[in-house]
Write an enzyme that holds these catalytic residues in place. Structure first.
Site, PDB file in Angstrom:
ATOM      1  N   CYS A 188      -3.342  -3.472   4.490  1.00 40.66           N
ATOM      2  CA  CYS A 188      -2.411  -4.502   4.988  1.00 40.66           C
ATOM      3  C   CYS A 188      -2.811  -5.917   4.585  1.00 40.66           C
ATOM      4  O   CYS A 188      -2.090  -6.872   4.866  1.00 40.66           O
ATOM      5  CB  CYS A 188      -2.332  -4.439   6.511  1.00 40.66           C
ATOM      6  SG  CYS A 188      -1.786  -2.863   7.129  1.00 40.66           S
ATOM      7  N   GLU A 209       0.850  -1.196   0.000  1.00 43.78           N
ATOM      8  CA  GLU A 209       0.000   0.000   0.000  1.00 43.78           C
ATOM      9  C   GLU A 209       0.885   1.244   0.000  1.00 43.78           C
ATOM     10  O   GLU A 209       0.426   2.334   0.306  1.00 43.78           O
ATOM     11  CB  GLU A 209      -0.967  -0.015   1.174  1.00 43.78           C
ATOM     12  CG  GLU A 209      -0.319  -0.146   2.536  1.00 43.78           C
ATOM     13  CD  GLU A 209      -1.326  -0.019   3.658  1.00 43.78           C
ATOM     14  OE1 GLU A 209      -1.998   1.024   3.713  1.00 43.78           O
ATOM     15  OE2 GLU A 209      -1.433  -0.954   4.473  1.00 43.78           O
ATOM     16  N   HIS A 266      -2.191  -9.962  12.441  1.00 46.41           N
ATOM     17  CA  HIS A 266      -1.635  -8.722  11.888  1.00 46.41           C
ATOM     18  C   HIS A 266      -1.306  -7.806  13.079  1.00 46.41           C
ATOM     19  O   HIS A 266      -2.137  -7.629  13.974  1.00 46.41           O
ATOM     20  CB  HIS A 266      -2.666  -8.068  10.960  1.00 46.41           C
ATOM     21  CG  HIS A 266      -2.312  -6.654  10.594  1.00 46.41           C
ATOM     22  ND1 HIS A 266      -1.106  -6.332  10.014  1.00 46.41           N
ATOM     23  CD2 HIS A 266      -2.978  -5.479  10.756  1.00 46.41           C
ATOM     24  CE1 HIS A 266      -1.051  -5.020   9.822  1.00 46.41           C
ATOM     25  NE2 HIS A 266      -2.173  -4.476  10.267  1.00 46.41           N
TER      26      HIS A 266
HETATM   27  P1  HMG Z   1      -3.335   6.711  21.413  1.00 46.20           P
HETATM   28  O1  HMG Z   1      -3.930   8.047  21.309  1.00 46.20           O
HETATM   29  O2  HMG Z   1      -1.896   6.593  21.747  1.00 46.20           O
HETATM   30  O3  HMG Z   1      -4.224   5.804  22.390  1.00 46.20           O
HETATM   31  O4  HMG Z   1      -3.574   5.979  20.028  1.00 46.20           O
HETATM   32  P2  HMG Z   1      -4.304   5.711  23.958  1.00 46.20           P
HETATM   33  O5  HMG Z   1      -4.056   7.033  24.591  1.00 46.20           O
HETATM   34  O6  HMG Z   1      -5.600   5.016  24.183  1.00 46.20           O
HETATM   35  O7  HMG Z   1      -3.076   4.763  24.427  1.00 46.20           O
HETATM   36  C1  HMG Z   1      -2.829   3.531  23.859  1.00 46.20           C
HETATM   37  C2  HMG Z   1      -2.643   2.498  24.982  1.00 46.20           C
HETATM   38  O8  HMG Z   1      -1.541   2.878  25.804  1.00 46.20           O
HETATM   39  C3  HMG Z   1      -3.841   2.382  25.925  1.00 46.20           C
HETATM   40  O9  HMG Z   1      -3.972   1.013  26.254  1.00 46.20           O
HETATM   41  C4  HMG Z   1      -3.390   3.146  27.165  1.00 46.20           C
HETATM   42  O10 HMG Z   1      -4.036   2.736  28.360  1.00 46.20           O
HETATM   43  C5  HMG Z   1      -1.920   2.799  27.179  1.00 46.20           C
HETATM   44  P3  HMG Z   1      -5.288   0.177  25.789  1.00 46.20           P
HETATM   45  O11 HMG Z   1      -6.460   0.883  26.353  1.00 46.20           O
HETATM   46  O12 HMG Z   1      -5.318   0.229  24.270  1.00 46.20           O
HETATM   47  O13 HMG Z   1      -5.061  -1.181  26.312  1.00 46.20           O
HETATM   48  N1  HMG Z   1      -1.096   3.729  27.967  1.00 46.20           N
HETATM   49  C6  HMG Z   1      -0.113   3.341  28.807  1.00 46.20           C
HETATM   50  N2  HMG Z   1       0.343   2.117  29.152  1.00 46.20           N
HETATM   51  C7  HMG Z   1       1.375   2.052  30.028  1.00 46.20           C
HETATM   52  N3  HMG Z   1       1.975   3.160  30.567  1.00 46.20           N
HETATM   53  C8  HMG Z   1       1.540   4.400  30.254  1.00 46.20           C
HETATM   54  C9  HMG Z   1       0.460   4.516  29.322  1.00 46.20           C
HETATM   55  N4  HMG Z   1      -0.202   5.576  28.789  1.00 46.20           N
HETATM   56  C10 HMG Z   1      -1.154   5.069  27.953  1.00 46.20           C
HETATM   57  N5  HMG Z   1       2.128   5.473  30.778  1.00 46.20           N
HETATM   58  C11 HMG Z   1      -3.662   4.280  18.399  1.00 46.20           C
HETATM   59  C12 HMG Z   1      -3.363   4.599  19.843  1.00 46.20           C
HETATM   60  C13 HMG Z   1      -3.443   2.806  18.162  1.00 46.20           C
HETATM   61  C14 HMG Z   1      -5.120   4.601  18.107  1.00 46.20           C
HETATM   62  C15 HMG Z   1      -2.717   5.126  17.518  1.00 46.20           C
HETATM   63  O14 HMG Z   1      -1.379   4.732  17.718  1.00 46.20           O
HETATM   64  C16 HMG Z   1      -3.019   5.027  16.045  1.00 46.20           C
HETATM   65  O15 HMG Z   1      -3.866   5.751  15.522  1.00 46.20           O
HETATM   66  N6  HMG Z   1      -2.312   4.111  15.307  1.00 46.20           N
HETATM   67  C17 HMG Z   1      -2.507   3.927  13.884  1.00 46.20           C
HETATM   68  C18 HMG Z   1      -3.743   3.104  13.576  1.00 46.20           C
HETATM   69  C19 HMG Z   1      -3.599   1.672  13.992  1.00 46.20           C
HETATM   70  O16 HMG Z   1      -2.516   1.143  14.169  1.00 46.20           O
HETATM   71  N7  HMG Z   1      -4.744   0.950  14.107  1.00 46.20           N
HETATM   72  C20 HMG Z   1      -4.742  -0.445  14.445  1.00 46.20           C
HETATM   73  C21 HMG Z   1      -5.925  -1.217  13.862  1.00 46.20           C
HETATM   74  S1  HMG Z   1      -6.135  -0.909  12.120  1.00 46.20           S
HETATM   75  C22 HMG Z   1      -4.926  -1.894  11.346  1.00 46.20           C
HETATM   76  O17 HMG Z   1      -4.360  -2.763  11.945  1.00 46.20           O
HETATM   77  C23 HMG Z   1      -4.626  -1.578   9.925  1.00 46.20           C
HETATM   78  C24 HMG Z   1      -3.332  -0.817   9.683  1.00 46.20           C
HETATM   79  O18 HMG Z   1      -2.228  -1.685   9.858  1.00 46.20           O
HETATM   80  C25 HMG Z   1      -3.341  -0.200   8.274  1.00 46.20           C
HETATM   81  C26 HMG Z   1      -3.693  -1.064   7.080  1.00 46.20           C
HETATM   82  O19 HMG Z   1      -4.471  -2.002   7.114  1.00 46.20           O
HETATM   83  O20 HMG Z   1      -3.234  -0.695   6.025  1.00 46.20           O
HETATM   84  C27 HMG Z   1      -3.151   0.337  10.639  1.00 46.20           C
END
Ligand code: HMG
Length: 390
Positions: free
Chosen positions: A112, A80, A234
């Site tokens: 992906c 992609e 994945h």
């Molecule tokens: P974010 O704003 O960092 O989310 O975005 P958050 O604030 O909810 O924190 C993430 C986790 O860290 C949470 O845990 C927090 O509690 C934890 P969870 O509730 O998920 O279990 N946390 C901590 N843990 C320990 N110590 C701390 C601490 N602070 C917070 N101090 C998000 C996270 C994944 C949304 C962001 O990184 C993002 O947008 N990523 C890109 C999209 C993505 O990867 N999506 C995954 C599913 S889609 C997919 O797999 C397809 C893809 O590969 C693309 C394709 O298909 O082409 C992406």
């Protein structure tokens, strides 16, 4: 009986590594958010003379050095991170690898997921003519906006797989659980080098797709959860696999028998995450780098074990299928090669990483020589991309 599946597999990645401790310090974020919250430690970053083509050729060259090219009449390139709107990235890889001209090559796209549709199409070709082998390559560079929530989940890497009859690594079984739902969770508009993402929606879309694929696998006559020894998911970030495992446990009832099976799979999550924690998201390559990571790092003898593989591509399409690890799989690859490759990456400062991030361009250019890989992107001349074997 002729079996069909993954005969051999190899991985390549970018020249540079950014340590997420450094990114956390720059962003003023607790590093445990990245290490524990996302399950990521490092991310690969490509040099100016690297891209999906050079990584793909490097992965494939390492594979073909063992297997040779006999019987290969098809090359599927899943990505992609396309570098052209018309020409398949596989055409350059075909040339760089010196493959014979009587080969069909093409590029496949669905976020992906495309590596998996390439694998399935390859299985079809081999089942029609077991003398043929198909080279499947998945290669991607995950880029989000600087300072966005997706930034710590970036990465880069390529996996090359040789699909053939009587495979040495993994026999792929016939049943698949399929699921498609049009959703705006993640996409990359024309002209943009970075993805647009609704992070929370993407996580729930992924998990819903897992449920949908699982139900379809059961309806199609696939194995029960207790008959699957290890799951590989994945891994956009490795914590996602943990979320997926929890969802699978919920939808399969979490009975005593299931708990035993899922506990083994829990242990396998760490083995399958080992390389992905250091690569970052490699999009189409992510599931298959997880497979390599499991084969290299699971201390148990996996011979005869059934693996479940869950492939998800935003937008969204998913597939859950299974395979049986073959006797002698440990003799196929050097299980220390990938760790060495990851250790050898050159460390980047955050300042230099940010410069590189903002310098991606499709304009005419001549690139500096940086990469240590056998292939490089020389630059673009009259809008045509040029590559060389170093
Ligand atoms: P974010 O704003 O960092 O989310 O975005 P958050 O604030 O909810 O924190 C993430 C986790 O860290 C949470 O845990 C927090 O509690 C934890 P969870 O509730 O998920 O279990 N946390 C901590 N843990 C320990 N110590 C701390 C601490 N602070 C917070 N101090 C998000 C996270 C994944 C949304 C962001 O990184 C993002 O947008 N990523 C890109 C999209 C993505 O990867 N999506 C995954 C599913 S889609 C997919 O797999 C397809 C893809 O590969 C693309 C394709 O298909 O082409 C992406």
């Amino acid at each position: 009986m002729t079996t069909i599946g993954i005969h051999d597999i190899e991985l390549a990645t970018g020249h540079y590594v950014l340590h997420l401790d450094d990114l956390a310090a720059y962003n003023g974020v607790d590093p445990m958010k990245y290490h524990a919250g996302l399950g990521q430690d490092e991310m690969s970053v490509v040099a100016p003379d690297e891209d999906i083509v050079t990584m793909a050729a490097s992965a494939a060259a390492a594979l073909l050095a063992r297997t040779g090219t006999a019987g290969i009449r098809t090359v599927f390139f899943a990505t992609e991170t396309g570098v052209d709107q018309s020409k398949a990235a596989a055409t350059w890889v075909h040339k760089l690898l010196g493959l014979p001209q009587n080969v069909r090559v093409t590029e496949l796209k669905q976020a992906c997921y495309a590596g998996t549709v390439a694998l399935q199409a390859a299985l079809g070709i081999v089942s029609r003519n077991p003398a043929e082998r198909v080279l499947v390559i998945a290669s991607d560079i995950a880029r989000y906006e600087l300072d966005s929530p997706g930034e710590p989940t970036q990465g880069a890497g390529a996996v090359a797989m040789l699909i053939g009859a009587n495979p040495a690594l993994l026999e792929i079984e016939p049943h698949s659980g399929l699921f498609t739902a049009e959703v705006d969770d993640f996409w990359r508009p024309n002209g943009s080098n970075t993805a647009v993402v609704d992070g929370k929606l993407s996580v729930s879309a992924y998990l819903d797709a897992l449920s949908g694929s699982w139900e379809d696998l059961q309806a199609a006559g696939g194995p029960a959860v207790s008959e699957i020894d290890r799951m590989i998911y994945h891994q956009p970030f490795t914590k996602m696999a943990r979320k997926a495992q929890t969802r699978l446990r919920e939808i399969t009832g979490g009975t005593a028998q299931n708990d035993a099976a899922l506990q083994t799979q829990e242990d396998a999550l760490a083995a399958a995450a080992s390389y992905n924690r250091r690569l970052g998201n490699t999009y189409t390559a992510s599931l298959y780098s997880g497979l390599i990571s499991l084969l290299d790092n699971d201390p148990a003898d996996l011979t005869g074990k059934r693996l479940g593989l869950f492939s998800y591509g935003s937008g969204s399409v998913s597939e859950l299928f299974t395979g049986i690890v073959q006797d002698g799989y440990r003799q196929v690859r050097d299980s220390s090669r990938v760790a060495k490759l990851l250790d050898e990456r050159e460390k980047l400062s955050v300042a230099r990483y940010r410069e590189l991030h903002e310098s991606v361009s499709y304009a005419d250019c001549v690139t500096p020589k940086v990469t240590a890989s056998p292939f490089r992107y020389v630059g673009t001349s009259d809008q045509a991309r040029k590559y060389e074997r170093v």
